[in-house]
Design a protein around this motif. Structure first.
Motif, PDB file in Angstrom:
ATOM      1  N   ASP A 231     -14.326 -22.857 -17.820  1.00 23.69           N
ATOM      2  CA  ASP A 231     -15.229 -22.812 -18.973  1.00 23.69           C
ATOM      3  C   ASP A 231     -15.088 -21.500 -19.749  1.00 23.69           C
ATOM      4  OD1 ASP A 231     -16.170 -25.299 -18.366  1.00 23.69           O
ATOM      5  OD2 ASP A 231     -17.955 -24.593 -17.305  1.00 23.69           O
ATOM      6  N   ALA A 232     -14.789 -20.419 -19.043  1.00 27.45           N
ATOM      7  CA  ALA A 232     -14.663 -19.126 -19.700  1.00 27.45           C
ATOM      8  C   ALA A 232     -13.355 -18.998 -20.479  1.00 27.45           C
ATOM      9  CB  ALA A 232     -14.763 -18.001 -18.666  1.00 27.45           C
ATOM     10  N   ASP A 233     -12.395 -19.890 -20.192  1.00 24.19           N
ATOM     11  CA  ASP A 233     -11.076 -19.803 -20.821  1.00 24.19           C
ATOM     12  C   ASP A 233     -10.844 -20.847 -21.905  1.00 24.19           C
ATOM     13  OD1 ASP A 233     -10.298 -17.651 -19.293  1.00 24.19           O
ATOM     14  OD2 ASP A 233      -9.415 -18.892 -17.722  1.00 24.19           O
ATOM     15  N   LYS A 234     -11.901 -21.520 -22.330  1.00 27.05           N
ATOM     16  CA  LYS A 234     -11.742 -22.505 -23.397  1.00 27.05           C
ATOM     17  C   LYS A 234     -13.000 -22.560 -24.246  1.00 27.05           C
ATOM     18  CE  LYS A 234     -13.285 -26.496 -20.660  1.00 27.05           C
ATOM     19  NZ  LYS A 234     -12.926 -27.826 -20.141  1.00 27.05           N
ATOM     20  N   ILE A 235     -12.835 -23.104 -25.440  1.00 32.20           N
ATOM     21  CA  ILE A 235     -13.965 -23.259 -26.343  1.00 32.20           C
ATOM     22  C   ILE A 235     -13.837 -24.615 -27.024  1.00 32.20           C
ATOM     23  CG2 ILE A 235     -12.719 -22.009 -28.169  1.00 32.20           C
ATOM     24  CD1 ILE A 235     -15.410 -21.243 -29.334  1.00 32.20           C
ATOM     25  N   THR A 236     -14.935 -25.333 -27.132  1.00 28.32           N
ATOM     26  CA  THR A 236     -14.961 -26.613 -27.838  1.00 28.32           C
ATOM     27  C   THR A 236     -15.817 -26.481 -29.092  1.00 28.32           C
ATOM     28  OG1 THR A 236     -14.649 -27.908 -25.817  1.00 28.32           O
ATOM     29  CG2 THR A 236     -15.589 -29.049 -27.704  1.00 28.32           C
ATOM     30  N   VAL A 237     -15.233 -26.816 -30.221  1.00 24.37           N
ATOM     31  CA  VAL A 237     -15.903 -26.695 -31.512  1.00 24.37           C
ATOM     32  C   VAL A 237     -16.243 -28.091 -32.024  1.00 24.37           C
ATOM     33  CG1 VAL A 237     -15.716 -25.836 -33.880  1.00 24.37           C
ATOM     34  CG2 VAL A 237     -14.606 -24.598 -32.011  1.00 24.37           C
ATOM     35  N   ARG A 238     -17.495 -28.322 -32.338  1.00 20.18           N
ATOM     36  CA  ARG A 238     -17.923 -29.620 -32.860  1.00 20.18           C
ATOM     37  C   ARG A 238     -18.592 -29.499 -34.236  1.00 20.18           C
ATOM     38  NH1 ARG A 238     -17.841 -33.841 -29.236  1.00 20.18           N
ATOM     39  NH2 ARG A 238     -17.527 -33.287 -27.045  1.00 20.18           N
ATOM     40  N   ASN A 239     -19.644 -28.742 -34.312  1.00 21.44           N
ATOM     41  CA  ASN A 239     -20.484 -28.766 -35.502  1.00 21.44           C
ATOM     42  C   ASN A 239     -19.989 -27.892 -36.647  1.00 21.44           C
ATOM     43  OD1 ASN A 239     -22.298 -30.486 -34.185  1.00 21.44           O
ATOM     44  ND2 ASN A 239     -23.334 -28.751 -33.220  1.00 21.44           N
ATOM     45  N   SER A 240     -19.042 -27.006 -36.378  1.00 21.55           N
ATOM     46  CA  SER A 240     -18.578 -26.121 -37.449  1.00 21.55           C
ATOM     47  C   SER A 240     -17.222 -26.538 -38.005  1.00 21.55           C
ATOM     48  CB  SER A 240     -18.503 -24.676 -36.944  1.00 21.55           C
ATOM     49  OG  SER A 240     -17.544 -24.546 -35.919  1.00 21.55           O
ATOM     50  N   LEU A 241     -16.771 -27.750 -37.683  1.00 19.78           N
ATOM     51  CA  LEU A 241     -15.518 -28.248 -38.225  1.00 19.78           C
ATOM     52  C   LEU A 241     -15.693 -28.642 -39.685  1.00 19.78           C
ATOM     53  CD1 LEU A 241     -14.320 -30.491 -35.272  1.00 19.78           C
ATOM     54  CD2 LEU A 241     -13.211 -28.428 -36.084  1.00 19.78           C
ATOM     55  N   THR A 242     -14.751 -28.226 -40.507  1.00 20.60           N
ATOM     56  CA  THR A 242     -14.787 -28.549 -41.932  1.00 20.60           C
ATOM     57  C   THR A 242     -13.771 -29.612 -42.287  1.00 20.60           C
ATOM     58  OG1 THR A 242     -15.483 -26.286 -42.449  1.00 20.60           O
ATOM     59  CG2 THR A 242     -14.579 -27.591 -44.267  1.00 20.60           C
ATOM     60  N   SER A 243     -12.551 -29.509 -41.724  1.00 17.32           N
ATOM     61  CA  SER A 243     -11.486 -30.447 -42.077  1.00 17.32           C
ATOM     62  C   SER A 243     -10.442 -30.499 -40.979  1.00 17.32           C
ATOM     63  CB  SER A 243     -10.835 -30.019 -43.400  1.00 17.32           C
ATOM     64  OG  SER A 243      -9.701 -30.792 -43.687  1.00 17.32           O
ATOM     65  N   ILE A 244      -9.905 -31.697 -40.728  1.00 15.51           N
ATOM     66  CA  ILE A 244      -8.768 -31.897 -39.833  1.00 15.51           C
ATOM     67  C   ILE A 244      -7.770 -32.797 -40.552  1.00 15.51           C
ATOM     68  CG2 ILE A 244      -7.954 -32.769 -37.615  1.00 15.51           C
ATOM     69  CD1 ILE A 244     -10.745 -32.351 -36.501  1.00 15.51           C
ATOM     70  N   LYS A 245      -6.575 -32.291 -40.805  1.00 13.76           N
ATOM     71  CA  LYS A 245      -5.528 -33.083 -41.449  1.00 13.76           C
ATOM     72  C   LYS A 245      -4.273 -33.026 -40.584  1.00 13.76           C
ATOM     73  CE  LYS A 245      -7.147 -32.349 -46.201  1.00 13.76           C
ATOM     74  NZ  LYS A 245      -6.788 -31.856 -47.558  1.00 13.76           N
TER      75      LYS A 245
END
Length: 281
Positions: A21-35
């Motif tokens: 858990d200390a070596d990764k981060i999951t981003v959900r709510n602050s995503l703006t765009s994925i192309k």
């Protein structure tokens, strides 16, 4: 509404990364765009991800082992908890005004664009075994789903040769194609896999596209200059101390008819096309 997330892992060597858990981060709510560009004529699938960067664990710009978001950090993209892309961060750029960070990512096929650092010699083996070994040397997983295999008596790959160049020579003689799956596995498959119209290509999509929930764009066309109806395939074959160029010439009558009877000629050289069957492939 489809849920999307991006997970980034801290670097831990050439083919590994931290999973605690200390070596990764999951981003959900602050995503703006994925192309993501999955064009088949592009060897490496590139994904551009834009998200808010405040309070993210950024690596020190001068280097070091602190932070997670960094060049060559492993990254995975999920839609509704199904993995849709995996690769590494090749470039990142801050926008101080918008408070966003843009990540330019390449899928794992990028490792096959590296060159060998030593001579590689194969004895009695097969085309598929050579491809699998080269993929393994690049630190990737391999799976064969198709392609016409054949035997090889001996083969020497010189130091400094790009992995993908060798593999491409094999693909041309195997009636096959290669791609990187969404989870990072290199897949050898038939050149033209089955396609299901309407429901999406079963080899690539995990859902049925609907315009009210999935947005995509495409630009397709065909260039007449790429159409050749007469091909001469050549290959240099060693016979003792001498090298002999063998060749066969092929014409596709249907293509000739399509081109209004015009004769458009091209020469293709492939170092592995030493039989008529391979030349025809």
């Amino acid at each position: 509404m489809m849920d999307s997330s991006v997970t980034i892992y801290k670097k831990a060597g050439y083919v590994s990364y931290g999973t605690s858990d200390a070596d990764k981060i999951t981003v959900r709510n602050s995503l703006t765009s994925i192309k993501t560009n999955r064009a088949k004529d592009t060897q490496v699938t590139e994904s551009t991800i834009i998200m808010e960067y405040e309070k993210l664990p950024l690596a020190a710009f001068k280097g070091g082992n602190t932070g997670i978001i960094d060049n060559y950090a492993h990254i995975e993209v999920y839609f509704d908890d199904l993995i849709q892309y995996s690769g590494v961060i090749k470039k990142y750029n801050y926008n101080e005004g918008d408070k966003t960070i843009t990540l330019t990512c390449h899928d794992m096929f990028y490792r096959l664009l590296n060159a060998t650092n030593e001579d590689i010699v194969y004895g009695a083996t097969t085309a598929v075994n050579v491809i699998a070994d080269l993929v393994g040397r690049a630190g990737l997983n391999f799976y064969q789903a198709g392609g016409d295999n054949y035997s090889i008596s001996n083969l020497k790959i010189a130091e400094g040769t790009v992995y993908a160049d060798v593999i491409q020579n094999f693909l041309e003689t195997m009636h096959a194609a290669i791609r990187c799956s969404k989870s990072g596995t290199i897949i050898l498959e038939d050149q033209y896999p089955d396609y299901i119209e309407g429901g999406g290509d079963r080899n690539h999509f995990d859902w049925v596209y609907k315009d009210n929930s999935n947005n995509s764009s495409d630009d397709a066309g065909r260039d007449a200059s790429l159409m050749k109806n007469i091909l001469k395939v050549t290959c240099d074959v060693k016979n003792g101390d001498k090298t002999q160029t063998v060749f066969d010439k092929f014409e596709d009558p249907l293509m000739t008819e399509y081109l209004n009877g015009e004769k458009w000629y091209d020469i293709i050289d492939n170092p592995l096309a030493n039989t008529q069957q391979k030349e025809k492939q």
